[in-house]
Design a protein around this motif. Structure first.
Motif, short mmCIF file in Angstrom:
data_model
loop_
_atom_site.label_atom_id
_atom_site.label_comp_id
_atom_site.label_asym_id
_atom_site.label_seq_id
_atom_site.Cartn_x
_atom_site.Cartn_y
_atom_site.Cartn_z
N ASN A 1 1.06 -1.18 0.09
CA ASN A 1 0.13 0.08 0.03
C ASN A 1 0.99 1.15 -0.06
O ASN A 1 0.84 2.13 0.83
CB ASN A 1 -0.88 0.02 1.15
CG ASN A 1 -2.17 0.92 1.06
OD1 ASN A 1 -2.05 1.63 -0.20
ND2 ASN A 1 -2.70 1.03 1.97
N LEU A 2 1.66 1.18 -1.11
CA LEU A 2 2.63 2.42 -1.14
C LEU A 2 2.21 3.67 -1.05
O LEU A 2 2.60 4.58 -0.37
CB LEU A 2 3.18 2.19 -2.40
CG LEU A 2 4.44 3.45 -2.80
CD1 LEU A 2 5.68 3.11 -1.95
CD2 LEU A 2 4.92 2.98 -4.31
N ASP B 1 -0.65 4.64 0.49
CA ASP B 1 -1.43 4.76 1.87
C ASP B 1 -2.93 4.86 1.51
O ASP B 1 -3.57 5.82 2.15
CB ASP B 1 -1.02 5.87 2.73
CG ASP B 1 -1.29 5.68 4.00
OD1 ASP B 1 -1.77 4.65 4.55
OD2 ASP B 1 -1.32 6.86 4.69
N ARG C 1 0.00 2.04 4.76
CA ARG C 1 1.11 1.82 4.26
C ARG C 1 1.79 0.80 5.30
O ARG C 1 1.84 1.24 6.38
CB ARG C 1 2.21 3.02 4.13
CG ARG C 1 3.55 2.77 3.24
CD ARG C 1 4.24 4.15 3.19
NE ARG C 1 3.56 5.15 2.39
CZ ARG C 1 2.86 6.20 2.78
NH1 ARG C 1 3.03 6.56 4.20
NH2 ARG C 1 2.19 7.06 1.84
#
Length: 713
Positions: free
Chosen positions: A682-683, A685, A703
Motif C-alpha cells: 500500500n505504497l 497509503d 502503508r
C-alpha cells in the motif's frame, strides 16, 4: 443481459492487463509463421520445477486432472501461484497468496479464519480446499510456509473431487523431500514489531538416497495495527511444524509419510461495522470485540501416500489423511443495537460465550492411472475412488445475551467454561465417490476429455442422504504448436447440511444440495520459446437450490438476526485473462484480470441482486526486474472494483487500487547465499475496505513496511 452491456469504470491496471493480453493471438500467429507440418508432439513443453529467479511460470497443476498433466493439455482454466512469487511478496497467509489471481476475492477474516470466493461463489470450509488433492477442513488461516505452489482450479470440479462449489477449488501442494541437501533460515519483521522465524531443510538420510526428508518449522508473533478499546492491539502467536519422509521401498514402490502440526492463538477482531452509507462506524482502527476474546486453534494432519509403478505406462496411487482440528473460542460477539448506527451514543450489545469445537476429517483415495493406445488414439486414463469421514462436536456455555456496553468501557471477562455445558451438539456423515476419466489424443490438433463421477453422502436420519452424478466433457484444439483453444462442460454437487446458527430464524433446518452447471471456452498460448504463458476464458455458471443467508432488517423478539433459505438460481457470467512468466532477459511478471456479471434469480426480494463481494472488475499484476545478478526490484498493483456489502445491495464498498513495491539484494557471505528484502505494501497509503459484510468488513491496512533476511546454507 449482455455481458458487456453495463456501463462501468475501468482502472488503468485493467486497461494495461487487457491491452497486453489481447496481443496474444497476434503474437502467437507471428511466432508460428512457417511452422506448418511441425507436430505438437515434437515441441518440448517447458515446465520449471526448480527454484530460480525465473520461477514465475509453472507448467502443470497436479490438482486439475489428478496428475501432472501439462496445462496446455488441460481443458480448464487453472492458475498456479508458485512459492517463489509469494516469498518475494513476503506473504504470511493464504489471502496474501491468492491476491495473485483476480478470479479469487477475499471475504470476512473474523475469528482467525479467511473466506474466499472464486468467480463470485464463496468456498465452503469443508469442500472448497484441498491439500495434495485431499479435502481439508479449512476453518482457519492455512499455513503457507509448507507450500510449493497454490493451484486455483476454476469452475465445477465435482467430477474429480465430489462435493465442491461451482466456482472452483483451491489445491495447496506441499513441499516435497529432496535428494540435494538444503538448509534455509529466514526471518522477517515489520514496523509493528511482528516477527516470523522459518527453517526449511531437506535432503537424503542415507547414502543410497532412498530415504529423503523435508521439514519446515515456523514461529510467528504478530502484532496488528487495529486497537481494542482499552488501547491494546490484537496479537497472534503461531507455531508450525511439518515433516515429510519419502522411502524408495523398491525401484517400483514409493512410500510418503507426512505430518504437520499448527498451534495458532489470537485475539478476535470481527472487523468493522458499516452504516447505511457504507462508511465505517467509529473509524478504521477500532476493534469492537472485547480485549479478552480469543480463538485458540490446534490442527494436526497425519497422512500417507503410496505409489506402485506397475510398468512404464501404468501406476496405482493410494493415500489417507487424518485431520484433527480443535478450537476454543471465547467470544464477546458484539453487535449494533437494532435500528442504531451510533454506538457512541446508544451503546452496543455484547453476548459472550465460551465454545469448544472438534472437527475430524478423515480422507482416503485410490487412483489407477495409465497410458495406452487403441486404433491410433492415445489415452491418458484415470479410474479412482475417494472417501470422506466427517465428524463435528461442540460444547458451549453462553453468558448473558445483549449486555449493553459503551465504547471505551470494556466489559469484564465473564466466568464461562464450555466444560460446564452438559449438552453436546454432534454431526457426522460419510461421503463416497467413484470416478472415471479419459483424455484422448486424436491427432496433433485434437484432444477430447470425458469423465463421470457418482457420489453418495450418508448421514444419520431419514431424508439426509444425498446422491449425485457429475459429468465433465472437454475438447482441445491446437491450431499451432504453442497454442490451444478448449471448450468444457462440467457440474458441481455441494451438500449443504443443516443451518447451524442460533441467531438464524431457520436454525436446525436440513438444506438440500446445491447443483452447479458450467459452460466455458478458453485459450492458452506459450510465447517467447515457452517462457510466457497467456490464458483467457469465458464462462457461464448456473446454480440451483442456492443457499442464501440474509440479514434481517430488525431483530426478532427471540433474538434472531438472519434467515437462511434456498430458493431459485444464481448465475455468474464473465471472462478472465492471465499472463505468467518471462517477458525479457531481466523482466518477469504475473498478472490477471476478470470481468464478472453475477446475480440471483430467486423470484423474491433478492431477484436480480448481486452476491456480496462479487466485483464486476478485478485485476492484479506483480513484476520483477533484475538490475544486476544481485539486485532486483519488484512492483505490483491490485485492483478490486465496487462491491456490495449486503445481500439486499443497499450498501456499497468503493473500488480501490493498491500499489506495492519491493527490492532484494543477494550476497555471498562465507560461502552461503544471503538475501535482504524490503517491501512496502500500500505504497500510497490508500484507504480501502476489503472483504466482508456490513457487520464484519475487513479494513485495509495503510502503508506497511516489511523487512526479511534469508540465508541458504
Amino acid at each position: 443481459m449482455s455481458l458487456l452491456s453495463r456501463s462501468f469504470k475501468v482502472s488503468p491496471i485493467c486497461v494495461a492487463v487487457v491491452s497486453a493480453l489481447t496481443l496474444a493471438p497476434a503474437v502467437a500467429v507471428a511466432e508460428d509463421e512457417g511452422s506448418e507440418g511441425i507436430s505438437t508432439a515434437n515441441i518440448e513443453r517447458i515446465s520449471v520445477t526448480g527454484r530460480s529467479f525465473n520461477d514465475y511460470k509453472v507448467g502443470s497443476a497436479s490438482g486439475a486432472m489428478r496428475g501432472d498433466i501439462d496445462l496446455m493439455d488441460t481443458p480448464q482454466s487453472v492458475a498456479v501461484i508458485p512459492d517463489f512469487v509469494t516469498d518475494e511478496q513476503l506473504a504470511t497467509n493464504l489471502s496474501e497468496v491468492l491476491v495473485n489471481d483476480s478470479s479469487v476475492t477475499g471475504g470476512s477474516e473474523k475469528w482467525n479464519r479467511q473466506v474466499f470466493s472464486i468467480r463470485g461463489f464463496e468456498l465452503s470450509s469443508g469442500s472448497g480446499y484441498l491439500i495434495n488433492g485431499q479435502q481439508q477442513w479449512s476453518h482457519y488461516v492455512q499455513p503457507i510456509e509448507t507450500l510449493q505452489q497454490v493451484e486455483v482450479l476454476k469452475g465445477p470440479s465435482s467430477m474429480l473431487y465430489g462435493q465442491s462449489g461451482p466456482g472452483g477449488l483451491i489445491n495447496m501442494v506441499t513441499k516435497k523431500p529432496t535428494t540435494e541437501t538444503i538448509f534455509d533460515l529466514g526471518f522477517d519483521t515489520d514496523e509493528h514489531g511482528s516477527t516470523r522465524f522459518q527453517l526449511d531443510a531437506g535432503g537424503a538420510i542415507n547414502e543410497a538416497e532412498t530415504i529423503r526428508y523435508r521439514t519446515v518449522l515456523v514461529k510467528q508473533d504478530t502484532k496488528y495495527w487495529r486497537e481494542y478499546q482499552d488501547g491494546s492491539n490484537q496479537e497472534r502467536d503461531r507455531w508450525l511444524g511439518y515433516l515429510n519422509l519419502e522411502f524408495d521401498i523398491t525401484d517400483d514402490l514409493l512410500l510418503s509419510l507426512k505430518y504437520d502440526h499448527t498451534q495458532d492463538k489470537t485475539g478476535i477482531d470481527r472487523g468493522g461495522w458499516l452504516d447505511s452509507d457504507g462508511e465505517l462506524i467509529g473509524g478504521k482502527d477500532i476493534i469492537w470485540d472485547q480485549p479478552w476474546a480469543f480463538t485458540d486453534n490446534t490442527i494436526s494432519n497425519m497422512g500417507a501416500d503410496i505409489t506402485y509403478f506397475i510398468n512404464d505406462d501404468w501406476k496405482v496411487k493410494a493415500g489417507v489423511n487424518d485431520q484433527q482440528f480443535n478450537r476454543q473460542r471465547l467470544d464477546s460477539s458484539p453487535s449494533l443495537m437494532s435500528g442504531s448506527e451510533d454506538p457512541f451514543t446508544d451503546g452496543y450489545y455484547v453476548s459472550p460465550f465460551d465454545r469448544y469445537d472438534d472437527w475430524q476429517h478423515k480422507t482416503g483415495y485410490v487412483d489407477f492411472v495409465g497410458n495406452f493406445s487403441t486404433g491410433g488414439l492415445e489415452h491418458q486414463f484415470l479410474l479412482g475412488a475417494n472417501m470422506l469421514d466427517y465428524y463435528y462436536g461442540q460444547l458451549k456455555e453462553s453468558g448473558e445475551k445483549k449486555q449493553v456496553v459503551m465504547p471505551g468501557q470494556p466489559l469484564p471477562k465473564p466466568d464461562l467454561d464450555y466444560n460446564r455445558d452438559e449438552t453436546k451438539y454432534e454431526s457426522e456423515y460419510k461421503h463416497y465417490g467413484f470416478y472415471i476419466q479419459d483424455l484422448i489424443t486424436i491427432n496433433d490438433e485434437w484432444q477430447v476429455l470425458a469423465g463421470v463421477r457418482y457420489d453418495e453422502q450418508k448421514k444419520d436420519g431419514a431424508g439426509n442422504n444425498s446422491y449425485a452424478v457429475s459429468p465433465k466433457f472437454g475438447v482441445i484444439y491446437s491450431p499451432a504448436a504453442n497454442g490451444s483453444i478448449y471448450v468444457n462442460y462440467s457440474k458441481s454437487f455441494t451438500p449443504q447440511g443443516i443451518v447451524n446458527d442460533e441467531e438464524d430464524v431457520n436454525n436446525g433446518l436440513n438444506l438440500d444440495p446445491e447443483y452447479g452447471e458450467q459452460y466455458e471456452i478458453g485459450t492458452k498460448w506459450e510465447l517467447f520459446d515457452g517462457s510466457l504463458l497467456l490464458t483467457g476464458a469465458v464462462f457461464d455458471i448456473t446454480v440451483s437450490n442456492v443457499t442464501v443467508t440474509q440479514q434481517l432488517e430488525a431483530t426478532t423478539p427471540d433474538g434472531k438476526q438472519t434467515i437462511t433459505t434456498q430458493s431459485g438460481e444464481q448465475r455468474h457470467k464473465g471472462f478472465e485473462m492471465g499472463a505468467q512468466g518471462q517477458v525479457s532477459d531481466k523482466w518477469f511478471m504475473t498478472g490477471s484480470m476478470m470481468f464478472l456479471d453475477a446475480e440471483y434469480a430467486t423470484g423474491d426480494s433478492l431477484d436480480g441482486m448481486t452476491p456480496i463481494d462479487a466485483p464486476e472488475w478485478s485485476a492484479n499484476v506483480w513484476t520483477r526486474y533484475e538490475m544486476t545478478d544481485n539486485l532486483a526490484f519488484n512492483f505490483g498493483a491490485i485492483y478490486v472494483g465496487e462491491r456490495f456489502a449486503n445481500t439486499n445491495n443497499t450498501v456499497t464498498k468503493d473500488g480501490y487500487v493498491r500499489f506495492d513495491m519491493g527490492a532484494a539484494y543477494t550476497m555471498d557471505v562465507m560461502g552461503s547465499d544471503v538475501s535482504v528484502r524490503l517491501n512496502v505494501k500500500n505504497l500510497f497509503d490508500e484507504d480501502y475496505l476489503a472483504g466482508g459484510t456490513t457487520t464484519d468488513v475487513t479494513v485495509g491496512e495503510g502503508r506497511h513496511f516489511g523487512l526479511a533476511l534469508e540465508a541458504k546454507f
